[in-house]
Design a protein around this motif. Structure first.
Motif, mmCIF file in Angstrom:
data_model
loop_
_atom_site.group_PDB
_atom_site.id
_atom_site.type_symbol
_atom_site.label_atom_id
_atom_site.label_comp_id
_atom_site.label_asym_id
_atom_site.label_seq_id
_atom_site.Cartn_x
_atom_site.Cartn_y
_atom_site.Cartn_z
ATOM 1 N N LYS A 77 26.903 34.099 30.206
ATOM 2 C CA LYS A 77 27.049 35.554 30.274
ATOM 3 C C LYS A 77 28.393 35.976 30.871
ATOM 4 C CE LYS A 77 24.683 36.130 34.732
ATOM 5 N NZ LYS A 77 23.568 36.796 35.436
ATOM 6 N N LYS A 78 29.030 35.069 31.584
ATOM 7 C CA LYS A 78 30.348 35.379 32.135
ATOM 8 C C LYS A 78 31.373 35.612 31.026
ATOM 9 C CE LYS A 78 29.962 35.108 36.695
ATOM 10 N NZ LYS A 78 30.365 36.225 37.598
ATOM 11 N N PHE A 79 31.106 35.040 29.852
ATOM 12 C CA PHE A 79 32.047 35.147 28.741
ATOM 13 C C PHE A 79 31.663 36.245 27.755
ATOM 14 C CE2 PHE A 79 32.170 30.764 30.279
ATOM 15 C CZ PHE A 79 33.522 30.618 30.530
ATOM 16 N N ALA A 80 30.613 36.988 28.078
ATOM 17 C CA ALA A 80 30.203 38.085 27.200
ATOM 18 C C ALA A 80 31.198 39.232 27.323
ATOM 19 C CB ALA A 80 28.801 38.552 27.555
ATOM 20 N N LEU A 81 31.586 39.806 26.192
ATOM 21 C CA LEU A 81 32.557 40.890 26.171
ATOM 22 C C LEU A 81 31.847 42.218 25.930
ATOM 23 C CD1 LEU A 81 35.550 41.724 26.196
ATOM 24 C CD2 LEU A 81 35.593 41.335 23.724
ATOM 25 N N HIS A 82 31.958 43.113 26.898
ATOM 26 C CA HIS A 82 31.326 44.420 26.794
ATOM 27 C C HIS A 82 32.428 45.471 26.688
ATOM 28 C CE1 HIS A 82 27.481 42.597 27.829
ATOM 29 N NE2 HIS A 82 28.095 41.989 28.844
ATOM 30 N N LEU A 83 32.560 46.053 25.525
ATOM 31 C CA LEU A 83 33.618 47.014 25.270
ATOM 32 C C LEU A 83 33.125 48.440 25.419
ATOM 33 C CD1 LEU A 83 35.244 45.389 22.097
ATOM 34 C CD2 LEU A 83 36.032 45.219 24.459
#
Length: 229
Positions: A77-83
């Motif tokens: 989840k650290k690499f999840a991108l939330h724009l």
């Protein structure tokens, strides 16, 4: 990178960030070396550089790890991108403002006449590129790439000279030279050879690719440069 240009010695073992390291010191064999003295503290287990002192010209940089955990796990989840909804996504290739141009288009892009090497004595223009820089440096730069016998020979770059002189960054063995009756500088370090001068509000930079070109011959060639009007 520095095995051929530096004398490397071991200064024993030390602990950095609680880990055992080899302490290596590399001193340049020649004063004209692009990279000066280097000190490296290398992790004995995984060969990471945990501490480094590096000198280049009149600048010294230091990097030191004070805390490190080589066995840490990082959740996906650290690499999840939330724009955010208003984010605009752009193609990096479209942001590249460099384009291939003709000599006349380069003159129009620079918005002033400039000097270039005419195609003679086996020297031919391979490409002419216009780079419209933005950001910290805003200027139009023209890069003319020359070949000789189908082999890269040199690159001539031209751009408007800065209005104000920034803090100068000197490199070892930088030599003052006279180019077309103007003060210039020449650098020859480990295969990097560059001639720079300013004339009529423009900065000229010649990156010499062919190692067989002596400085004297290049200076003579600058006297025969022609103007793109």
């Amino acid at each position: 990178m520095i095995q051929e240009t530096h004398e490397i010695t071991s200064e024993g073992d030390e602990k950095i960030a609680g880990r055992n390291t080899f302490h290596l010191v590399a001193k340049p064999k020649e004063k004209s070396s692009l990279l000066g003295k280097q000190e490296l503290w290398i992790d004995k287990e995984n060969w990471m550089v945990l501490k480094m002192y590096s000198t280049s010209g009149n600048q010294t940089s230091k990097a030191i790890y004070t805390k490190i955990d080589v066995g840490a796990t990082i959740p996906e989840k650290k690499f999840a991108l939330h724009l955010a909804e208003d984010v605009e996504i752009k193609n990096l290739n479209e942001l590249n403002k460099m384009k291939t141009v003709t000599l006349q288009q380069a003159r129009e892009g620079l918005d002033t006449p400039f000097l270039y090497f005419p195609e003679e004595n086996g020297m031919e223009i391979s490409t002419i590129e216009q780079d419209d820089l933005t950001g910290l440096v805003e200027r139009t730069e023209i890069n003319i790439n020359y070949n000789k016998e189908d082999i890269p020979f040199l690159t001539l770059s031209v751009f408007e000279s800065p209005k104000e002189e920034d803090e100068t960054y000197t490199l070892p063995e930088e030599e003052s030279v006279t180019v077309r009756n103007h003060e210039g500088s020449f650098i020859d370090m480990e295969g990097f050879r560059n001639l720079v001068w300013q004339e009529e509000g423009l900065t000229y930079s010649i990156l010499i690719i062919d190692p067989s070109i002596p400085l004297e011959k290049l200076l003579q060639a600058t006297e025969k440069m022609q103007i793109v009007k």
